[in-house]
Design a protein around this motif. Sequence first.
Motif, PDB file in Angstrom:
ATOM      1  N   ILE A  83      -6.019   1.225   2.504  1.00 41.92           N
ATOM      2  CA  ILE A  83      -5.028   1.913   1.937  1.00 41.92           C
ATOM      3  C   ILE A  83      -4.892   3.377   1.607  1.00 41.92           C
ATOM      4  O   ILE A  83      -3.954   4.088   1.720  1.00 41.92           O
ATOM      5  CB  ILE A  83      -4.915   1.283   0.431  1.00 41.92           C
ATOM      6  CG1 ILE A  83      -4.759  -0.336   0.444  1.00 41.92           C
ATOM      7  CG2 ILE A  83      -3.870   2.037  -0.580  1.00 41.92           C
ATOM      8  CD1 ILE A  83      -5.065  -0.986  -0.818  1.00 41.92           C
ATOM      9  N   ASN A  84      -6.143   3.896   1.243  1.00 37.87           N
ATOM     10  CA  ASN A  84      -5.990   5.394   1.274  1.00 37.87           C
ATOM     11  C   ASN A  84      -6.253   6.164   2.505  1.00 37.87           C
ATOM     12  O   ASN A  84      -5.773   6.949   2.907  1.00 37.87           O
ATOM     13  CB  ASN A  84      -7.325   5.927   0.262  1.00 37.87           C
ATOM     14  CG  ASN A  84      -6.903   5.649  -1.021  1.00 37.87           C
ATOM     15  OD1 ASN A  84      -6.193   4.943  -1.624  1.00 37.87           O
ATOM     16  ND2 ASN A  84      -7.814   6.155  -1.981  1.00 37.87           N
ATOM     17  N   GLY A 120      -2.450   3.654  -6.564  1.00 37.89           N
ATOM     18  CA  GLY A 120      -1.611   2.825  -5.397  1.00 37.89           C
ATOM     19  C   GLY A 120       0.002   3.429  -5.605  1.00 37.89           C
ATOM     20  O   GLY A 120       0.645   3.670  -4.484  1.00 37.89           O
ATOM     21  N   ARG A 121       0.458   3.542  -6.506  1.00 33.24           N
ATOM     22  CA  ARG A 121       1.745   3.979  -6.686  1.00 33.24           C
ATOM     23  C   ARG A 121       1.754   5.610  -6.142  1.00 33.24           C
ATOM     24  O   ARG A 121       2.704   5.903  -5.480  1.00 33.24           O
ATOM     25  CB  ARG A 121       2.363   4.351  -8.072  1.00 33.24           C
ATOM     26  CG  ARG A 121       3.686   4.703  -8.368  1.00 33.24           C
ATOM     27  CD  ARG A 121       4.671   3.914  -7.524  1.00 33.24           C
ATOM     28  NE  ARG A 121       6.003   4.558  -7.730  1.00 33.24           N
ATOM     29  CZ  ARG A 121       6.940   4.065  -6.930  1.00 33.24           C
ATOM     30  NH1 ARG A 121       6.961   2.906  -6.319  1.00 33.24           N
ATOM     31  NH2 ARG A 121       8.170   4.690  -7.065  1.00 33.24           N
ATOM     32  N   MET A 122       0.922   6.344  -6.322  1.00 36.25           N
ATOM     33  CA  MET A 122       0.850   7.784  -5.653  1.00 36.25           C
ATOM     34  C   MET A 122       0.746   7.829  -4.246  1.00 36.25           C
ATOM     35  O   MET A 122       1.316   8.519  -3.446  1.00 36.25           O
ATOM     36  CB  MET A 122      -0.470   8.553  -6.288  1.00 36.25           C
ATOM     37  CG  MET A 122      -0.343  10.000  -5.709  1.00 36.25           C
ATOM     38  SD  MET A 122      -1.939  10.869  -6.519  1.00 36.25           S
ATOM     39  CE  MET A 122      -1.232  11.198  -8.108  1.00 36.25           C
ATOM     40  N   ILE A 123      -0.027   6.784  -3.674  1.00 38.91           N
ATOM     41  CA  ILE A 123      -0.261   6.553  -2.154  1.00 38.91           C
ATOM     42  C   ILE A 123       1.054   6.243  -1.601  1.00 38.91           C
ATOM     43  O   ILE A 123       1.384   6.961  -0.525  1.00 38.91           O
ATOM     44  CB  ILE A 123      -1.264   5.423  -2.054  1.00 38.91           C
ATOM     45  CG1 ILE A 123      -2.808   5.823  -2.363  1.00 38.91           C
ATOM     46  CG2 ILE A 123      -1.036   5.005  -0.435  1.00 38.91           C
ATOM     47  CD1 ILE A 123      -3.333   7.006  -1.363  1.00 38.91           C
ATOM     48  N   GLY A 175     -10.413  -5.849  -3.169  1.00 40.81           N
ATOM     49  CA  GLY A 175     -11.623  -6.849  -2.367  1.00 40.81           C
ATOM     50  C   GLY A 175     -11.762  -6.446  -0.820  1.00 40.81           C
ATOM     51  O   GLY A 175     -11.011  -5.481  -0.552  1.00 40.81           O
ATOM     52  N   ARG A 176     -12.264  -7.313  -0.127  1.00 39.22           N
ATOM     53  CA  ARG A 176     -12.508  -7.140   1.221  1.00 39.22           C
ATOM     54  C   ARG A 176     -11.177  -6.961   2.061  1.00 39.22           C
ATOM     55  O   ARG A 176     -10.907  -6.022   2.777  1.00 39.22           O
ATOM     56  CB  ARG A 176     -13.068  -8.310   1.833  1.00 39.22           C
ATOM     57  CG  ARG A 176     -13.303  -8.181   3.344  1.00 39.22           C
ATOM     58  CD  ARG A 176     -13.626  -9.705   3.771  1.00 39.22           C
ATOM     59  NE  ARG A 176     -12.664 -10.960   3.254  1.00 39.22           N
ATOM     60  CZ  ARG A 176     -12.998 -11.883   3.235  1.00 39.22           C
ATOM     61  NH1 ARG A 176     -14.151 -12.521   3.756  1.00 39.22           N
ATOM     62  NH2 ARG A 176     -12.317 -12.918   2.975  1.00 39.22           N
ATOM     63  N   ASP A 177     -10.047  -7.734   1.630  1.00 43.15           N
ATOM     64  CA  ASP A 177      -8.911  -7.503   2.149  1.00 43.15           C
ATOM     65  C   ASP A 177      -8.299  -6.247   1.971  1.00 43.15           C
ATOM     66  O   ASP A 177      -7.373  -5.644   2.774  1.00 43.15           O
ATOM     67  CB  ASP A 177      -7.731  -8.588   1.828  1.00 43.15           C
ATOM     68  CG  ASP A 177      -8.158 -10.164   2.222  1.00 43.15           C
ATOM     69  OD1 ASP A 177      -9.016 -10.211   3.328  1.00 43.15           O
ATOM     70  OD2 ASP A 177      -7.886 -11.016   1.756  1.00 43.15           O
TER      71      ASP A 177
END
Length: 248
Positions: A82-83, A32-35, A74-76
């Motif tokens: 995100i990716n 997530g940080r890389m994203i 999860g679903r949310d």
Amino acid sequence: MSTAYETLLVEEREDRVVVTLHRPEARNAISGRMIAELHEVCGLLEADPKLLLLTGHGGVFAGGADIAELLRRGRDEALQGINSRLFERVRRLPMPTLAAVDGWALGGGAELPYACDLRIAGPDAVFGNPEPGLGILAAAGACWRLPELVGESIAKQVLLAGRNLDAAAALAAGLVIDVVPAEKLLDEAHALLDRMARSSATALRLTKLVVDAPGAHPVADDLAQAVLFEGQDKKDRMTRFLEKRSRA
């Protein structure tokens, strides 16, 4: 080199930005940080369009997404894309993008190069999407980008049958522009960018827009060409071409 990033090494040059995925403790897995940090880079390139070179540190492009993080999602989180939102932003950057891939490029680590305009590989490059083995699917673009890049049959071999494409197979499928020795990978990648940098930046931007536009688009072609025909850059380049030919 920039020191403002935790998971990336970022080098800004006059005509390009070089981004190295840098999580050596995790085979450059996409976290997530890389994203978030790649979103920052996209913001810079949208504000000041330049060529982009993406590569990985330590002989690996990216060994996938961060599985520990995926386990917690999860679903949310899936619905947030995100990716996929990042990779689509990479796809839509104004100037051409190039991924230099050696070693593993798996899962999200393959979908990121798929989102680039061009790919060049080292001899140990391996592209694969093993997501179904983890109970999920390749949801950050591979299910529709890969068939566009290599055809439906090969895409299904990768996405359904778990086939990995090594460098030779990736070249045969047209996924990469060339396979070069590992020690020359970045030099050859920069040479390719040098070739593009010699072209008109505006012509490259408009060509990318037209190529990426869906369906047949003759009006878009004509409008883009009209902009270029009125530009001083076109006049200067064509004048130099004609003068050089007259001296030959």
